[in-house]
Design a protein around this motif. Structure first.
Motif, PDB file in Angstrom:
ATOM      1  N   ARG A  11      -9.680  67.130 -13.959  1.00 13.96           N
ATOM      2  CA  ARG A  11     -10.658  68.038 -13.366  1.00 13.96           C
ATOM      3  C   ARG A  11      -9.982  69.029 -12.429  1.00 13.96           C
ATOM      4  O   ARG A  11     -10.368  70.207 -12.370  1.00 13.96           O
ATOM      5  N   ALA A  12      -8.956  68.567 -11.699  1.00 12.12           N
ATOM      6  CA  ALA A  12      -8.234  69.465 -10.798  1.00 12.12           C
ATOM      7  C   ALA A  12      -7.522  70.565 -11.574  1.00 12.12           C
ATOM      8  O   ALA A  12      -7.416  71.704 -11.100  1.00 12.12           O
ATOM      9  N   LEU A  13      -7.028  70.241 -12.763  1.00 10.00           N
ATOM     10  CA  LEU A  13      -6.334  71.229 -13.591  1.00 10.00           C
ATOM     11  C   LEU A  13      -7.289  72.061 -14.432  1.00 10.00           C
ATOM     12  O   LEU A  13      -6.879  73.052 -15.028  1.00 10.00           O
ATOM     13  N   ASP A  55     -11.595  72.690 -11.447  1.00 15.37           N
ATOM     14  CA  ASP A  55     -11.275  72.984 -10.048  1.00 15.37           C
ATOM     15  C   ASP A  55      -9.940  73.693  -9.886  1.00 15.37           C
ATOM     16  O   ASP A  55      -9.337  73.654  -8.808  1.00 15.37           O
ATOM     17  N   TYR A  56      -9.473  74.357 -10.932  1.00 11.26           N
ATOM     18  CA  TYR A  56      -8.143  74.984 -10.887  1.00 11.26           C
ATOM     19  C   TYR A  56      -8.024  75.975  -9.726  1.00 11.26           C
ATOM     20  O   TYR A  56      -6.997  76.022  -9.045  1.00 11.26           O
ATOM     21  N   ALA A  72       0.928  73.961 -11.999  1.00 11.76           N
ATOM     22  CA  ALA A  72       0.214  73.081 -11.067  1.00 11.76           C
ATOM     23  C   ALA A  72       0.260  73.565  -9.625  1.00 11.76           C
ATOM     24  O   ALA A  72      -0.313  72.915  -8.749  1.00 11.76           O
ATOM     25  N   ILE A  73       0.909  74.697  -9.353  1.00 13.04           N
ATOM     26  CA  ILE A  73       1.029  75.168  -7.972  1.00 13.04           C
ATOM     27  C   ILE A  73      -0.343  75.447  -7.360  1.00 13.04           C
ATOM     28  O   ILE A  73      -0.684  74.937  -6.283  1.00 13.04           O
ATOM     29  N   LEU A  74      -1.159  76.253  -8.038  1.00 16.59           N
ATOM     30  CA  LEU A  74      -2.462  76.621  -7.483  1.00 16.59           C
ATOM     31  C   LEU A  74      -3.395  75.417  -7.323  1.00 16.59           C
ATOM     32  O   LEU A  74      -3.995  75.245  -6.259  1.00 16.59           O
ATOM     33  N   PRO A  75      -3.562  74.575  -8.363  1.00 19.42           N
ATOM     34  CA  PRO A  75      -4.444  73.415  -8.152  1.00 19.42           C
ATOM     35  C   PRO A  75      -3.924  72.440  -7.109  1.00 19.42           C
ATOM     36  O   PRO A  75      -4.706  71.759  -6.453  1.00 19.42           O
ATOM     37  N   SER A  76      -2.595  72.354  -6.928  1.00 20.06           N
ATOM     38  CA  SER A  76      -2.056  71.456  -5.904  1.00 20.06           C
ATOM     39  C   SER A  76      -2.408  71.954  -4.504  1.00 20.06           C
ATOM     40  O   SER A  76      -2.681  71.162  -3.599  1.00 20.06           O
ATOM     41  N   ILE A  77      -2.402  73.276  -4.317  1.00 20.42           N
ATOM     42  CA  ILE A  77      -2.816  73.835  -3.031  1.00 20.42           C
ATOM     43  C   ILE A  77      -4.326  73.697  -2.849  1.00 20.42           C
ATOM     44  O   ILE A  77      -4.812  73.353  -1.772  1.00 20.42           O
TER      45      ILE A  77
END
Length: 219
Positions: free
Chosen positions: A94-96, A99-100, A160-165
């Protein structure tokens, strides 16, 4: 209550319905009272129950959200995220996916750690694969002489940079703090400590300026 289907993941059997009250409700196929095919923007009727959408039936016409529905900071509709505990892999997907670029909602501790757990596992796996690929290309006897095998790991990190932030920002919102404090996680001196503290602090009870308390959080 009336609403429209926002998303449904058939493989993991979960989806969301946008209710006419401006909130988003989670559901699974077990919540359907009819044998029907679910599709995006499909009008439905259901009985809201603490963030879930049981007793779903197909509606004849789509219902538009009321003009006075509440909008939290950032302009996004208030979301009541999953009311039942999702699996770690489902949180990561979902994060990727949905909710990206979601920097306005809230993320409970389980969602936060689920993302970084699977991020670490996949990165290590891709990095190890890259080492083996480099050895195979260069020859195992001569040692690695190329770095082409690390391209998949590099692309994964970039994606994954943007979803990790975003998940850090949503975690800060969940504990009632501004998302700008996420910058502390990327400072050389305080990064590791800030990351650990933000990930361990409990959710702020009840609704705050960034939305309702994520369901599944035990009070």
């Amino acid at each position: 209550m009336r609403g429209t289907v926002f998303h449904y993941d058939q493989d993991h059997d979960y989806g969301y319905i946008n209710g006419v009250d401006g909130k988003r409700y989670i559901f699974s196929r077990a919540d359907l009272t009819q044998n029907m095919t679910i599709s995006r923007a499909m009008p439905v009727e259901f009985t809201p129950d603490d963030g879930t959408a049981p007793d779903i039936v197909a509606a004849r016409t789509a219902a538009a959200p009321p003009s006075g529905s509440r909008q939290p900071a950032g302009g996004r509709a208030t979301e009541n995220r999953s009311a039942t505990s999702m699996g770690l892999w489902a949180y990561f997907l979902r994060a990727l996916g949905d909710d990206y670029l979601n920097f306005t909602g809230r993320a409970r501790r389980k969602e936060f750690w689920a993302f970084y757990l699977w991020f670490s596992i996949l990165f290590v796996a891709l990095f190890g694969f890259g080492i083996l690929l480099n050895l195979a290309i260069s020859g195992f006897d001569d040692g690695p002489g190329t770095s082409i095998g690390h391209i998949p790991a590099l692309l994964f990190v970039l994606a994954a940079i943007l979803p990790s932030i975003a998940v850090v920002v949503r975690r800060l919102h969940d504990i009632g703090l501004t998302g700008w404090l996420a910058l502390l996680c990327y400072t050389p001196a305080l990064g590791a400590v800030a990351f650990l503290v933000f990930g361990l602090l409990p959710s702020q009870f009840k609704e705050n300026r960034w939305g309702p308390m994520p369901a599944g959080v035990r009070i």
